[in-house]
Design an enzyme around this catalytic site. Structure first.
Site, PDB file in Angstrom:
ATOM      1  N   ASP A   1      -1.457  47.142  18.989  1.00 43.08           N
ATOM      2  CA  ASP A   1      -1.394  45.677  18.925  1.00 43.08           C
ATOM      3  C   ASP A   1       0.034  45.177  19.137  1.00 43.08           C
ATOM      4  O   ASP A   1       0.251  43.983  19.339  1.00 43.08           O
ATOM      5  CB  ASP A   1      -1.908  45.174  17.564  1.00 43.08           C
ATOM      6  CG  ASP A   1      -3.383  44.790  17.625  1.00 43.08           C
ATOM      7  OD1 ASP A   1      -3.875  44.493  18.725  1.00 43.08           O
ATOM      8  OD2 ASP A   1      -4.028  44.781  16.558  1.00 43.08           O
TER       9      ASP A   1
ATOM     10  N   GLN B   1      -7.962  45.068  12.361  1.00 41.89           N
ATOM     11  CA  GLN B   1      -8.424  43.730  12.743  1.00 41.89           C
ATOM     12  C   GLN B   1      -7.969  42.701  11.707  1.00 41.89           C
ATOM     13  O   GLN B   1      -8.193  42.867  10.512  1.00 41.89           O
ATOM     14  CB  GLN B   1      -9.959  43.729  12.880  1.00 41.89           C
ATOM     15  CG  GLN B   1     -10.531  42.430  13.380  1.00 41.89           C
ATOM     16  CD  GLN B   1     -10.116  42.092  14.806  1.00 41.89           C
ATOM     17  OE1 GLN B   1     -10.151  42.931  15.694  1.00 41.89           O
ATOM     18  NE2 GLN B   1      -9.703  40.849  15.029  1.00 41.89           N
TER      19      GLN B   1
ATOM     20  N   LYS C   1     -14.370  45.522  21.385  1.00 45.33           N
ATOM     21  CA  LYS C   1     -13.245  46.404  21.714  1.00 45.33           C
ATOM     22  C   LYS C   1     -13.732  47.854  21.817  1.00 45.33           C
ATOM     23  O   LYS C   1     -13.327  48.590  22.717  1.00 45.33           O
ATOM     24  CB  LYS C   1     -12.153  46.287  20.642  1.00 45.33           C
ATOM     25  CG  LYS C   1     -11.379  44.973  20.731  1.00 45.33           C
ATOM     26  CD  LYS C   1     -10.504  44.732  19.503  1.00 45.33           C
ATOM     27  CE  LYS C   1      -9.829  43.362  19.599  1.00 45.33           C
ATOM     28  NZ  LYS C   1      -9.091  42.994  18.378  1.00 45.33           N
TER      29      LYS C   1
END
Ligand code: NAP
Length: 295
Positions: A122, A99, A55
Site C-alpha cells: 500500500d 484494509q 483485490k
C-alpha cells in the site's frame, strides 16, 4: 474548444493487469516464484469486504497467490500486530495489505509501521513515505500511482506542467503531489483551508480532485485545455431511492473546457487494484534480488 477526451481507466487497467499476468507467468516459469498477497480484514464493514474480495479475485486472475486473513471487529491491536509480524516472517508472502478503516480500539499508524517496508504494497509505511519524498524508487500508494500512469498515458512527459492537487490526505493527495514533483511538475497542494480554491485550480495544466465532495470542482474552475483527474468517489442518493456514483468534478460542466478527464466510475478506480498487483509483483522481485519486469 475541441471535444473533451475521456481517459479510459478501465481499459488502461485491463492492459496493465494483462502485462502483470504475463510477467507473473514468466517469473513462475523462470524462477518458480509466485508472488503472494496477504489481505487482512478486521471486522465486517461491507465496503471493506467488497474491496478485499475484489483485490483477492484480481490477484488470482493475474496468477498471484492471494490469502485472506480475517479478524473479528473486537480484535485487539496486539492480535493484529501479531498477525502482521507473522506475515512479515512468512516467505510466501510478498505483499501485506491491511484494509482500512480499522476499528477504533486499533491505532492504524502503529499497525502500518509494523509492516515490513519491503512488503508494504500500500506504500503507507513511514519509511516508504519518507523515501518517496526523498525521490527514491519505492512501493508507492496504489491510487496515486494509478493517477500518474493515466497522466503519462494521456500527456507523455509531465515536465514543467503546473499541477494542482486538491486534497492532502496521506493516501491520495500527498503521495500524488510527491510523484508529480518527481515528474518535474510545479506542484500546488490545496485543501479545506486554502483561500480561493477556484483561482488555484484554474492555474492548473494538470488538475487532480481528491476531496470527496461531489461536484465541488465547477467548469469555471478548470483552465481550458487542462487534463483533469477525478479521484473522488461519492455516492449520491437519487429520488427513486437508488444511488449513483459521482466524482468531485461537475463532469458535464468540464466538457468542452478540459482537454481530457477521467470519468467516475471507470477512471481512477480500476487503476487502484491494478497498481496493487503491480506492487506485489515488484515486491516479490525486489525481495529476491530478481530483475523487475518492465510494466
Ligand atoms: P480524505 O482523507 O477525506 O481527504 C480529503 C481531502 O480533501 C482533505 O485534505 C480535505 O482537506 C480536503 N477537502 C475536503 N473538503 C474540501 C473542500 N470543500 N475544499 C477543499 N478541500 C477539501 O479523503 P481521501 O481518502 O483522500 O479520498 C478523497 C476522495 O477520493 C474520496 O471521494 C474517496 O472516496 C476517493 N478515493 C478514491 C480512490 C479510488 O480508488 N478511485 C481511492 C481512494 C480514495 P483538509 O485536509 O483540510 O481536511
Amino acid at each position: 474548444m475541441a471535444e473533451t477526451r475521456l481517459i479510459d481507466g478501465k481499459a488502461a487497467a485491463a492492459t496493465l493487469r494483462a502485462r502483470i499476468a504475463a510477467a507473473a507467468a514468466e517469473l513462475k516459469a523462470q524462477h518458480g516464484v509466485v508472488p503472494g498477497l496477504a489481505a487482512v480484514l478486521v471486522g465486517d464493514d461491507p465496503a471493506s469486504q467488497v474491496y478485499v474480495r475484489s483485490k483477492a479475485k484480481a490477484s488470482r486472475e493475474a496468477g498471484l497467490a492471494s490469502v485472506e486473513h480475517r479478524l473479528p471487529a473486537s480484535a485487539s491491536e496486539n492480535e493484529l500486530l501479531a498477525l502482521v509480524r507473522r506475515l512479515n516472517g512468512d516467505a510466501m508472502v510478498d505483499g501485506i495489505l491491511v484494509q482500512l478503516p480499522l476499528p477504533p480500539q486499533i491505532a492504524g499508524e502503529r499497525v502500518i509501521a509494523a509492516i515490513d517496508p519491503a512488503k508494504d504494497v500500500d506504500g503507507f509505511h513511514p519509511e516508504n513515505v519518507g523515501r518517496l519524498w526523498s525521490g527514491g524508487d519505492v512501493l508507492v500508494p496504489c491510487t496515486p500511482y494509478g493517477c500518474l500512469l493515466l497522466l503519462r498515458a494521456t500527456l507523455g512527459s509531465l515536465e514543467g506542467g503546473d499541477a494542482v492537487v486538491l486534497g492532502r490526505s496521506n493516501i491520495v493527495g500527498k503521495p500524488l503531489a510527491a510523484l508529480l514533483l518527481k515528474e518535474n511538475c510545479t506542484v500546488t497542494i490545496a485543501h479545506s483551508r486554502s483561500r480561493d480554491l477556484s483561482a488555484i485550480a484554474r492555474r492548473a495544466d494538470i488538475l487532480i480532485a481528491a476531496v470527496g465532495r461531489a461536484g465541488l470542482v465547477r467548469g469555471a474552475w478548470i483552465k481550458p485545455g487542462a487534463t483533469v483527474i477525478d479521484v473522488g468517489i461519492n455516492r449520491i442518493a437519487e429520488p427513486d431511492g437508488k444511488s449513483r456514483l459521482a466524482g468531485d468534478v461537475a463532469f458535464a460542466e468540464a466538457q468542452g473546457v478540459a482537454a481530457a478527464i477521467t470519468p467516475v466510475p471507470g477512471g481512477v478506480g480500476p487503476m487502484t487494484i491494478a497498481c496493487l498487483l503491480r506492487n506485489t509483483l515488484i515486491a516479490a522481485c525486489r525481495r529476491r534480488g530478481l530483475a523487475e519486469p518492465a510494466l
